[in-house]
Design a protein around this motif. Sequence first.
Motif, PDB file in Angstrom:
ATOM      1  N   GLN A 181       0.907  -1.267   0.058  1.00  0.00           N
ATOM      2  CA  GLN A 181       0.143  -0.011   0.155  1.00  0.00           C
ATOM      3  C   GLN A 181       0.936   1.255   0.043  1.00  0.00           C
ATOM      4  N   LEU A 256     -10.578  -2.700  -4.578  1.00  0.00           N
ATOM      5  CA  LEU A 256      -9.082  -2.857  -4.420  1.00  0.00           C
ATOM      6  C   LEU A 256      -8.575  -2.797  -3.201  1.00  0.00           C
ATOM      7  N   PRO A 258      -6.389  -3.676  -0.418  1.00  0.00           N
ATOM      8  CA  PRO A 258      -5.716  -4.719  -0.286  1.00  0.00           C
ATOM      9  C   PRO A 258      -5.955  -5.693   0.844  1.00  0.00           C
ATOM     10  N   HIS A 261      -7.990  -8.775   0.304  1.00  0.00           N
ATOM     11  CA  HIS A 261      -7.314  -9.647  -0.619  1.00  0.00           C
ATOM     12  C   HIS A 261      -6.076 -10.284   0.087  1.00  0.00           C
ATOM     13  N   THR A 262      -6.141 -10.716   1.251  1.00  0.00           N
ATOM     14  CA  THR A 262      -5.228 -11.545   2.028  1.00  0.00           C
ATOM     15  C   THR A 262      -5.732 -12.918   2.244  1.00  0.00           C
ATOM     16  N   PRO A 457       0.914 -15.745  -0.621  1.00  0.00           N
ATOM     17  CA  PRO A 457       1.759 -15.334  -1.970  1.00  0.00           C
ATOM     18  C   PRO A 457       3.303 -14.989  -1.454  1.00  0.00           C
ATOM     19  N   THR A 458       4.118 -15.216  -2.492  1.00  0.00           N
ATOM     20  CA  THR A 458       5.394 -14.958  -2.443  1.00  0.00           C
ATOM     21  C   THR A 458       5.624 -13.384  -2.556  1.00  0.00           C
ATOM     22  N   TYR A 459       4.987 -12.846  -3.245  1.00  0.00           N
ATOM     23  CA  TYR A 459       5.327 -11.458  -3.409  1.00  0.00           C
ATOM     24  C   TYR A 459       4.783 -10.760  -1.995  1.00  0.00           C
ATOM     25  N   ARG A 462       7.678 -11.574   0.133  1.00  0.00           N
ATOM     26  CA  ARG A 462       9.071 -10.986   0.106  1.00  0.00           C
ATOM     27  C   ARG A 462       9.030  -9.678   0.041  1.00  0.00           C
ATOM     28  N   ILE A 464       7.715  -7.683  -2.194  1.00  0.00           N
ATOM     29  CA  ILE A 464       7.412  -7.059  -3.768  1.00  0.00           C
ATOM     30  C   ILE A 464       6.127  -6.447  -3.621  1.00  0.00           C
ATOM     31  N   ARG A 465       6.506  -5.151  -4.252  1.00  0.00           N
ATOM     32  CA  ARG A 465       5.228  -4.114  -4.313  1.00  0.00           C
ATOM     33  C   ARG A 465       4.717  -4.343  -5.629  1.00  0.00           C
ATOM     34  N   VAL A 466       3.566  -4.553  -5.626  1.00  0.00           N
ATOM     35  CA  VAL A 466       2.418  -4.800  -6.820  1.00  0.00           C
ATOM     36  C   VAL A 466       1.724  -3.614  -6.960  1.00  0.00           C
ATOM     37  N   THR A 467       2.050  -2.774  -8.210  1.00  0.00           N
ATOM     38  CA  THR A 467       1.144  -1.550  -8.398  1.00  0.00           C
ATOM     39  C   THR A 467       0.263  -2.038  -9.308  1.00  0.00           C
ATOM     40  N   LEU A 468      -1.077  -1.685  -8.973  1.00  0.00           N
ATOM     41  CA  LEU A 468      -2.172  -1.712  -9.842  1.00  0.00           C
ATOM     42  C   LEU A 468      -2.310  -0.564 -10.420  1.00  0.00           C
TER      43      LEU A 468
END
Lengths: 468, 403
Positions: A181, A256, A258, A261-262, A457-459, A462, A464-468
């Motif tokens: 976030q 959206l 987050p 969505h966990t 989830p690995t991301y 770890r 890892i930032r996922v931008t939507l």
Amino acid sequence: MDISLKTTDGEIGETGVGDGLRVKIIGVGGAGTNTVDRLQFGEQGQARLAAINTDAQALASSPIPEKLMIGRSVTRGLSTGGEAELGRKAAENDVSSILNMVSGMDLVFILVGLGGGTGSGAAPVVARQARDQGALVVAFATLPFSLEGGRRLEIAEAALGELRLVCDAVIPLPNDLLLQQAEENATVLDAFTQADDWIGRGVGSICAMLFQTGLINVDFATLKKAFCVQGGKTLFGLGRGEGGDFVEKALQDLALCPLLHTPEYARKADRLLVNIIGGTDLGIGHVNRVMAAVTERFGSKADTVLGAVIDDNLQSTVEICVIGTTDVGGGRYVRQPVKSYAAKPKPPESPQGRPIDKAQGGPAAPKLDLEETSAPDNRESDYEPLPELDSVRPHDGAQGRSTETRMPQVHQSKLKKTEANDGTDQEEFLFVSEEEQRGYFDKTDRNLFDGEDLDVPTYLRRGIRVTL
Amino acid sequence: MSQSKIVAAVEIGTSKTVVLVGEIVNGRSLSVIGMGQSSSSGVKKGEILDFKAASNSTHAAIMGAEKSAGVNIDAVYLAQTGRHLEGFNNKGSVTVSAADGHVSGSDIERAQREGKSKELPQDRVYIHHIKNEVLLDGRKVDEPYHMKGERLDIGYWSIHGDERRVRDHIHVINGFGLPVEDMIVSSIASGSMVVGDEEKKAGALVLDIGCGATDWVLYQDGYIARTGVVAVGGDHLTNDLALGLRVNRRNADKLKLQCGKAILEKDDLTEKVWMVGDHMIGDRHIPKKAMVQIIEARLDELFRIVKKQIGPRCTAQNLPGGIILTGGTSQIEGICELAAKVFGAEARLGVNPRIVSEDLRGPEFSTVLGLLHYALTGQHAEEFNTGAHERGILRKVVKLIAG
């Protein structure tokens, strides 16, 4: 973030909802206390702030008015050093002070960062005391970053499981999500501010529903009813929209979010609490649209509690807060009134001179709720303890946790009927509840490798930032 | 007069159950004469969670296979996977008994018995003892019978599993009224299809990335040195995508299949894909970058876990045969590049033998084909003959022809 928990006089006061309702926000452990510090809730409302910690130094630097140091004999004023067992001992040693802190409260928020010693160990104890005193207990628990290592995660998950057993609702906030976030070059502090913001909006939303003027008010009894089954999964989401088609934007933002969505969260809820905060331009049409969208997404229209609050500062803006509880994974820990055999010290005295007798009439008897929803505060109605309630009460020991009873099922989960009806392995089902929080991979063995749960989830693990 | 036996290879997978029916003629040749498939339910991460649901879908697949073959199945060869499978190296060592120092059949038998004799905890059961290194006075030999030496060591890679889970698997088949002739772990079955003898000799690693789990097998000096299972597969990719992109599972699965990619390239940074693709209300753009990031993180981790499970032996020098990827999830674009990057060795997609018909060449059929292969050669081909009959003369011809 400043949330004012103002009680507006007028119609609310008359109905007696905001009146005398006592709310306490308790930060347990270092992280929890910090969150309470940072949130700077206004002191105007009935929401009082408190902090519980083992670390004297940390506690001394906190501006919170009500502070309790626990475990002086266990840790001698130092921190627990990450030992949850020490945290628990500390809390159990000072159980009478904790009792004092929570006695007479109607609604207790517990803010805690799990994974450390004090928070993980003491929070369940505090929650149990509060619940035994008849308060509605809602806990917001942050979970450590995966990169903090397996041990902290284990401690946190064990504590989360315990909390679920004793709280009316537990809202877990995995820290891993913070990275998702946060802005691209956010600092650690920014990330934590985000967590605080989530918690603040959650707490604020519930309080606003109870205290603020609104299009649709929610009384405390209704709120209690929404949390009538303990130990289940929860759902917590926030959405915000501004300008233009603000309702649509808020709904998109919510979709959206987050937090929804966990693996920790439920997808559908059995009981839903929806709060909408908007400006004076928030019409009932808007509210209707939000409700339609939210109930369609998260389930059960029948069991949805809706609150809509007007805040003058929020012109053409709307904030949606969704809190859902389910029977899934929790079995049927139906809220129980205080057991008569529990050594319950009478609350010192109630400010309104009203006897705070929660032994009767809690939503533990859902049947009563259904009949008495017109009575806004059913604590006042002086019910005799119901004989049929007594008969189903467990006759076992005085342990706080043994309050799981098989109530005649009133709120049956619509989500997993087969399981709920499956009486044969019900016991097992209850005991594994804390492990069944992993979304799609629910009910499978934990997929542990080097202390990490590979089903997460690995991301996320770890960072890892996922931008939507 | 030829004698034929009808065998079926059954893989109860996480996404689908596949049954192949083969006819073994005179114990020498095999033709695939039927096939049945059904989408699995009640199976996650390669393990049966809902016995009834798994039974139903498996029985449906067997029925379909029998129907397409037009014959009744005599026996079943069953694949087994799941993270409950574990393995260890054990060695049987004996002193050669004969006065002249020639290894006799009884020496070999004693060594074999000792190599397999390790007791397992109560709830564990052996699935395979796979012979690997044979040492005669410390020197590697292929066939010790009649060779001269003092001390004989026979090494085994023993795979064992959770008794209840193994039994569940067998019960599903028994529930259809069929006996299970043999159970073979998926990795070995797949490996036998996609790796050639040369590669086995040189050293190769096969990864069968399925829907629920990844089975791997490491070949060295021509034998199976190690096997393993990581309970991560295509389902995890779908789940990660669903959570990360905030879409439902169905759309996540679709995105994975349509534009899933394992390695981030320059073009992906700006590209966007439609969530549903119908341009209807509710459809939205999803940055491809986000998608690839999520997949890359998961697969990268998966490869690293396998690398870690194998241990220090997992180096490029030990893997001249390279990494061979198979299984349904291996179809994701760019997965070989990623595997090559992580393992530091060459990586390629496995290809099922050419004699197999077109519609069985897909990587998801490696396991069942491998099962049939073992049905023909006998899984105990790994064992020595102990002098009772000559090896090689009865070498069975693998002839897989689709029916």
